[in-house]
Enzyme design. Structure first.
Site, PDB file in Angstrom:
ATOM      1  N   ASN A 171       0.818  -1.210   0.000  1.00  0.00           N
ATOM      2  CA  ASN A 171       0.000   0.000   0.000  1.00  0.00           C
ATOM      3  C   ASN A 171       0.858   1.268   0.000  1.00  0.00           C
ATOM      4  O   ASN A 171       2.090   1.210  -0.065  1.00  0.00           O
ATOM      5  CB  ASN A 171      -0.952  -0.025   1.191  1.00  0.00           C
ATOM      6  CG  ASN A 171      -2.306   0.581   0.865  1.00  0.00           C
ATOM      7  OD1 ASN A 171      -2.389   1.619   0.213  1.00  0.00           O
ATOM      8  ND2 ASN A 171      -3.372  -0.055   1.319  1.00  0.00           N
ATOM      9  N   ALA A 175      -1.505  -3.199  13.717  1.00  0.00           N
ATOM     10  CA  ALA A 175      -1.070  -1.851  13.346  1.00  0.00           C
ATOM     11  C   ALA A 175      -0.191  -1.232  14.428  1.00  0.00           C
ATOM     12  O   ALA A 175      -0.439  -1.391  15.623  1.00  0.00           O
ATOM     13  CB  ALA A 175      -2.287  -0.961  13.094  1.00  0.00           C
ATOM     14  N   SER A 193      -1.087  -1.139   9.320  1.00  0.00           N
ATOM     15  CA  SER A 193      -0.517   0.192   9.080  1.00  0.00           C
ATOM     16  C   SER A 193       0.541   0.552  10.122  1.00  0.00           C
ATOM     17  O   SER A 193       0.465   0.163  11.289  1.00  0.00           O
ATOM     18  CB  SER A 193      -1.623   1.248   9.133  1.00  0.00           C
ATOM     19  OG  SER A 193      -2.586   1.021   8.142  1.00  0.00           O
ATOM     20  N   HIS A 200      22.103   0.545  11.607  1.00  0.00           N
ATOM     21  CA  HIS A 200      23.347   1.305  11.591  1.00  0.00           C
ATOM     22  C   HIS A 200      24.250   0.818  12.731  1.00  0.00           C
ATOM     23  O   HIS A 200      23.803   0.600  13.858  1.00  0.00           O
ATOM     24  CB  HIS A 200      23.071   2.798  11.732  1.00  0.00           C
ATOM     25  CG  HIS A 200      22.439   3.384  10.508  1.00  0.00           C
ATOM     26  ND1 HIS A 200      23.143   3.593   9.348  1.00  0.00           N
ATOM     27  CD2 HIS A 200      21.178   3.787  10.261  1.00  0.00           C
ATOM     28  CE1 HIS A 200      22.339   4.107   8.433  1.00  0.00           C
ATOM     29  NE2 HIS A 200      21.139   4.238   8.955  1.00  0.00           N
TER      30      HIS A 200
END
Length: 211
Positions: free
Chosen positions: A102, A175, A157, A132
Site C-alpha cells: 500500500n 497496526a 498500518s 546502523h
C-alpha cells in the site's frame, strides 16, 4: 505469458460487471499507468530486476545502487503510491506473486528480504534488513541481517519490521507494531504498549494502558 493475458482479460470482464464500465475504465487506466511505470524501471535496471507484469503506481520508485543487487518480483504484484524500494550492496529483495503493497511503504534491503505470495502490506510500513552500526563493533557501518515474511501474511498500518525477523505464513501483524525476532505461523502479533504521562511540575508519573 498466455495464461497471464487470459487472467487479465477475465479480470477486466469481472471488474466491468461489478463496478460498471466507466469506473472500471478509470481504474484500469490507472493500472495501465502502473504497469507502464513498472516496465520503465525494469528496463532502467535491466540486469538487476527479474519480473513479468507488475504495477508500480504514481510516485513510487525503485532504487538500485549496486550491480550485484537483485530484485525479484512475482506475477500481479501491486505497489501503490509513494512507496520506495531501495536495494544496495549484495541485497536480494524477493516479492512473491499477488503481493499488495500500500501507499507510503519503505523497503530497504542490503542483504536479504523475502515477501511471500499473497501477502498484504498496509500503508506506512517500513521494512529493513539492517541497522546502523553506531557502536562501531566492526569496520562496516551497517549490521546486516535478514527479513523473511511468509505467505498470506497481513501487515497492518505503521508497522516497523527490523532485521533478523521471520514471520510465518498466515500471521497478522497488528497496526503500529515494531517486530523483531520470530512470529509463528497462524498467529496475531500485538505489541503491548502503555502511555506514560509525567507531570513536569510535581514530578508525578501516570501510566495509562493503551486499549
Amino acid at each position: 505469458m498466455f495464461s497471464v493475458l487470459r487472467k487479465i482479460v477475465k479480470t477486466l470482464i469481472s471488474e466491468s460487471q461489478n463496478r460498471g464500465v466507466y469506473y472500471s475504465l478509470i481504474m484500469n487506466l490507472s493500472q495501465l499507468n502502473g504497469i507502464t511505470r513498472g516496465l520503465f524501471f525494469k528496463f532502467l535496471y535491466l540486469k538487476n530486476i527479474n519480473s513479468t507484469i507488475y504495477s508500480l503506481q504514481s510516485n513510487s520508485k525503485i532504487e538500485i545502487f549496486n550491480n550485484k543487487s537483485r530484485l525479484n518480483i512475482g506475477k500481479f504484484v501491486f505497489i501503490r503510491k509513494n512507496a520506495s524500494l531501495r536495494i544496495d550492496f549484495n541485497g536480494v529483495l524477493s516479492i512473491g506473486d499477488n503481493v499488495f503493497i500500500n501507499d507510503n511503504c519503505n523497503i530497504n534491503c542490503v542483504n536479504k528480504i523475502v515477501i511471500g505470495k499473497k501477502t498484504k502490506i498496509a500503508p506506512n510500513v517500513c521494512i529493513n534488513d539492517h541497522d546502523h552500526n553506531y557502536k562501531h563493533t566492526t569496520d562496516d557501518h551497517l549490521i546486516r541481517g535478514e527479513v523473511i515474511i511468509g505467505e498470506n501474511v497481513w501487515i497492518g498500518s505503521n508497522v516497523v519490521i527490523l532485521r533478523d525477523t521471520i514471520i510465518g505464513d498466515n500471521a497478522v501483524i497488528a497496526a503500529g507494531s515494531v517486530v523483531k525476532g520470530e512470529v509463528p505461523s497462524n498467529t496475531l502479533f500485538i505489541n503491548k504498549r502503555e502511555n506514560i504521562i509525567k507531570n513536569i511540575i510535581k514530578k508525578e508519573k501516570y501510566v495509562v494502558k493503551a486499549n
